[in-house]
Structure formats: C-alpha cells, structure tokens
Scaffold this motif. Structure first.
Motif, PDB file in Angstrom:
ATOM      1  N   GLU A   3      20.160  17.169 -46.790  1.00  0.00           N
ATOM      2  CA  GLU A   3      19.808  17.229 -45.372  1.00  0.00           C
ATOM      3  C   GLU A   3      18.471  17.917 -45.127  1.00  0.00           C
ATOM      4  O   GLU A   3      17.614  17.399 -44.425  1.00  0.00           O
ATOM      5  N   THR A   4      18.308  19.123 -45.678  1.00  0.00           N
ATOM      6  CA  THR A   4      17.157  19.954 -45.338  1.00  0.00           C
ATOM      7  C   THR A   4      16.611  20.633 -46.583  1.00  0.00           C
ATOM      8  O   THR A   4      17.379  21.042 -47.454  1.00  0.00           O
ATOM      9  N   ALA A   5      15.310  20.787 -46.655  1.00  0.00           N
ATOM     10  CA  ALA A   5      14.682  21.495 -47.775  1.00  0.00           C
ATOM     11  C   ALA A   5      15.288  22.892 -47.907  1.00  0.00           C
ATOM     12  O   ALA A   5      15.492  23.582 -46.922  1.00  0.00           O
ATOM     13  N   GLY A   6      15.584  23.268 -49.144  1.00  0.00           N
ATOM     14  CA  GLY A   6      16.145  24.588 -49.398  1.00  0.00           C
ATOM     15  C   GLY A   6      17.634  24.702 -49.138  1.00  0.00           C
ATOM     16  O   GLY A   6      18.216  25.775 -49.260  1.00  0.00           O
ATOM     17  N   ASN A   7      18.289  23.600 -48.790  1.00  0.00           N
ATOM     18  CA  ASN A   7      19.713  23.604 -48.491  1.00  0.00           C
ATOM     19  C   ASN A   7      20.349  22.476 -49.294  1.00  0.00           C
ATOM     20  O   ASN A   7      19.827  21.365 -49.316  1.00  0.00           O
ATOM     21  N   LEU A   8      21.444  22.734 -49.948  1.00  0.00           N
ATOM     22  CA  LEU A   8      22.079  21.723 -50.795  1.00  0.00           C
ATOM     23  C   LEU A   8      23.120  20.882 -50.069  1.00  0.00           C
ATOM     24  O   LEU A   8      23.912  20.187 -50.693  1.00  0.00           O
TER      25      LEU A   8
ATOM     26  N   ALA B 113      16.202  12.258 -59.902  1.00  0.00           N
ATOM     27  CA  ALA B 113      16.170  13.660 -60.331  1.00  0.00           C
ATOM     28  C   ALA B 113      15.341  13.877 -61.590  1.00  0.00           C
ATOM     29  O   ALA B 113      15.167  15.013 -62.017  1.00  0.00           O
ATOM     30  N   SER B 114      14.801  12.806 -62.173  1.00  0.00           N
ATOM     31  CA  SER B 114      13.872  13.001 -63.288  1.00  0.00           C
ATOM     32  C   SER B 114      12.605  13.695 -62.794  1.00  0.00           C
ATOM     33  O   SER B 114      11.995  14.477 -63.517  1.00  0.00           O
ATOM     34  N   CYS B 115      12.217  13.395 -61.567  1.00  0.00           N
ATOM     35  CA  CYS B 115      11.036  14.036 -60.962  1.00  0.00           C
ATOM     36  C   CYS B 115      11.427  15.053 -59.892  1.00  0.00           C
ATOM     37  O   CYS B 115      10.794  16.089 -59.752  1.00  0.00           O
ATOM     38  N   HIS B 116      12.453  14.740 -59.115  1.00  0.00           N
ATOM     39  CA  HIS B 116      12.847  15.573 -57.973  1.00  0.00           C
ATOM     40  C   HIS B 116      13.833  16.660 -58.401  1.00  0.00           C
ATOM     41  O   HIS B 116      15.039  16.531 -58.215  1.00  0.00           O
ATOM     42  N   VAL B 117      13.293  17.715 -58.973  1.00  0.00           N
ATOM     43  CA  VAL B 117      14.103  18.855 -59.403  1.00  0.00           C
ATOM     44  C   VAL B 117      13.602  20.115 -58.702  1.00  0.00           C
ATOM     45  O   VAL B 117      12.493  20.151 -58.184  1.00  0.00           O
ATOM     46  N   ASP B 118      14.422  21.140 -58.679  1.00  0.00           N
ATOM     47  CA  ASP B 118      14.010  22.440 -58.148  1.00  0.00           C
ATOM     48  C   ASP B 118      13.580  23.315 -59.287  1.00  0.00           C
ATOM     49  O   ASP B 118      14.134  23.207 -60.379  1.00  0.00           O
ATOM     50  N   PRO B 119      12.629  24.172 -59.068  1.00  0.00           N
ATOM     51  CA  PRO B 119      11.928  24.365 -57.800  1.00  0.00           C
ATOM     52  C   PRO B 119      10.775  23.375 -57.660  1.00  0.00           C
ATOM     53  O   PRO B 119      10.278  22.830 -58.644  1.00  0.00           O
ATOM     54  N   ALA B 120      10.347  23.155 -56.417  1.00  0.00           N
ATOM     55  CA  ALA B 120       9.172  22.333 -56.175  1.00  0.00           C
ATOM     56  C   ALA B 120       7.951  23.054 -56.737  1.00  0.00           C
ATOM     57  O   ALA B 120       7.891  24.282 -56.728  1.00  0.00           O
ATOM     58  N   GLY B 121       7.024  22.300 -57.253  1.00  0.00           N
ATOM     59  CA  GLY B 121       5.812  22.887 -57.819  1.00  0.00           C
ATOM     60  C   GLY B 121       4.928  21.810 -58.391  1.00  0.00           C
ATOM     61  O   GLY B 121       5.088  20.630 -58.056  1.00  0.00           O
TER      62      GLY B 121
ATOM     63  N   ALA C 196       4.916  20.263 -61.146  1.00  0.00           N
ATOM     64  CA  ALA C 196       5.597  19.224 -61.932  1.00  0.00           C
ATOM     65  C   ALA C 196       6.678  18.490 -61.150  1.00  0.00           C
ATOM     66  O   ALA C 196       7.238  17.519 -61.641  1.00  0.00           O
ATOM     67  N   SER C 197       6.992  18.950 -59.929  1.00  0.00           N
ATOM     68  CA  SER C 197       8.068  18.340 -59.164  1.00  0.00           C
ATOM     69  C   SER C 197       7.870  18.560 -57.673  1.00  0.00           C
ATOM     70  O   SER C 197       7.523  19.661 -57.251  1.00  0.00           O
ATOM     71  N   PRO C 198       8.163  17.529 -56.868  1.00  0.00           N
ATOM     72  CA  PRO C 198       8.122  17.712 -55.421  1.00  0.00           C
ATOM     73  C   PRO C 198       9.375  18.403 -54.882  1.00  0.00           C
ATOM     74  O   PRO C 198       9.489  18.638 -53.690  1.00  0.00           O
ATOM     75  N   GLY C 199      10.319  18.740 -55.764  1.00  0.00           N
ATOM     76  CA  GLY C 199      11.595  19.313 -55.322  1.00  0.00           C
ATOM     77  C   GLY C 199      12.584  18.210 -54.992  1.00  0.00           C
ATOM     78  O   GLY C 199      12.326  17.027 -55.197  1.00  0.00           O
ATOM     79  N   HIS C 200      13.752  18.616 -54.500  1.00  0.00           N
ATOM     80  CA  HIS C 200      14.800  17.650 -54.159  1.00  0.00           C
ATOM     81  C   HIS C 200      14.333  16.698 -53.061  1.00  0.00           C
ATOM     82  O   HIS C 200      13.414  16.996 -52.308  1.00  0.00           O
ATOM     83  N   VAL C 201      15.026  15.573 -52.939  1.00  0.00           N
ATOM     84  CA  VAL C 201      14.797  14.625 -51.855  1.00  0.00           C
ATOM     85  C   VAL C 201      15.605  15.111 -50.655  1.00  0.00           C
ATOM     86  O   VAL C 201      16.793  15.399 -50.788  1.00  0.00           O
ATOM     87  N   TYR C 202      14.960  15.219 -49.500  1.00  0.00           N
ATOM     88  CA  TYR C 202      15.648  15.693 -48.308  1.00  0.00           C
ATOM     89  C   TYR C 202      15.133  14.956 -47.085  1.00  0.00           C
ATOM     90  O   TYR C 202      14.057  14.363 -47.097  1.00  0.00           O
TER      91      TYR C 202
END
Length: 129
Positions: free
Chosen positions: A32-37, A102-110, A112-118
């Motif tokens: 749903e929201t960035a930083g929330n699972l 999730a190969s690319c969308h992993v936490d934390p964002a940085g 190497a990764s944009p973070g989770h999809v939200y």
C-alpha cells in the motif's frame, strides 16, 4: 499457496526446474505505502511485452500477483502499469532480465534497488493515491 512469501523473489522456486511448484513468467507483490508492509489488494497489474502482447492480473489478499508461464510467456523487455480505483502509475524503467519483481525491488531502497513496489509514497506524493 498464492498468499505466501509476499515481497520475496518468486522465481527462485517457481522457475520450472522441478515442475512443481509451477513455473511463473512474472510474479511480484504490491504494497500500500512506502515503508509499510501492508498488502495492496485488488490492484490491476498490466504488463506489456516487447511484441505488444499484454497480460493484466489483479493482486490478491497478500498483495501478490503471478502469471504461470503456461498462460503467458512474454518477450522481454516488459512495461508495467498499476491501476487502482481509477488512478494509474507506470514503472519508469522496463523489466529487462526476469519477471521476478523482487529481484530488483528489495529493501532497503538505494543505489541497487528502488525498494518495494507500492501504491503511494506519502513522503513525496508519488504513486497511486
């Protein structure tokens, strides 16, 4: 089952090497929201392949979506658009190497990764409200 392991790279197990579990061509999780699972339920995920074929699927109660390779074997790269309650957002880059989000969308964002999809980033007003 379809509700397990949200946010994990689905194609690690669903790669078709054993026959069971079934092979997925594309799979992922929308939150749903960035930083929330919290899972984003009933989000429309529209994928378009390089050959212009399309596949649209909705996220389930865990925010997961998956497409069995027997139903759609896309030609990469892919574009993706999420739609929810009349609002849409498109991924800025193309999916070029495999269909495990999730190969690319992993936490934390940085770098190497944009973070989770939200759907919604409350800190920047980006995403689908």
């Amino acid at each position: 089952g379809p509700l397990h392991r949200p946010g994990q790279p689905c194609l690690l197990c669903h790669d078709g090497s054993l026959g069971s579990p079934p092979e997925f061509s594309v799979a992922g999780t929308v939150l749903e929201t960035a930083g929330n699972l919290s899972p984003a339920r009933a989000v429309s995920v529209q994928l378009t392949a390089a050959d212009a074929s399309q596949f649209t699927i909705q996220t389930n109660a865990a925010g997961n979506f998956y497409i069995q390779a027997s139903r759609w074997a896309p030609v990469f790269p892919l574009t993706v658009k999420l739609s929810y309650q009349g609002e849409s957002i498109e991924m800025e880059s193309k999916i070029g190497r495999d269909g495990a989000c999730a190969s690319c969308h992993v936490d934390p964002a940085g770098p190497a990764s944009p973070g989770h999809v939200y759907l919604n980033d409350v800190s920047s007003d980006a995403g689908v409200p």
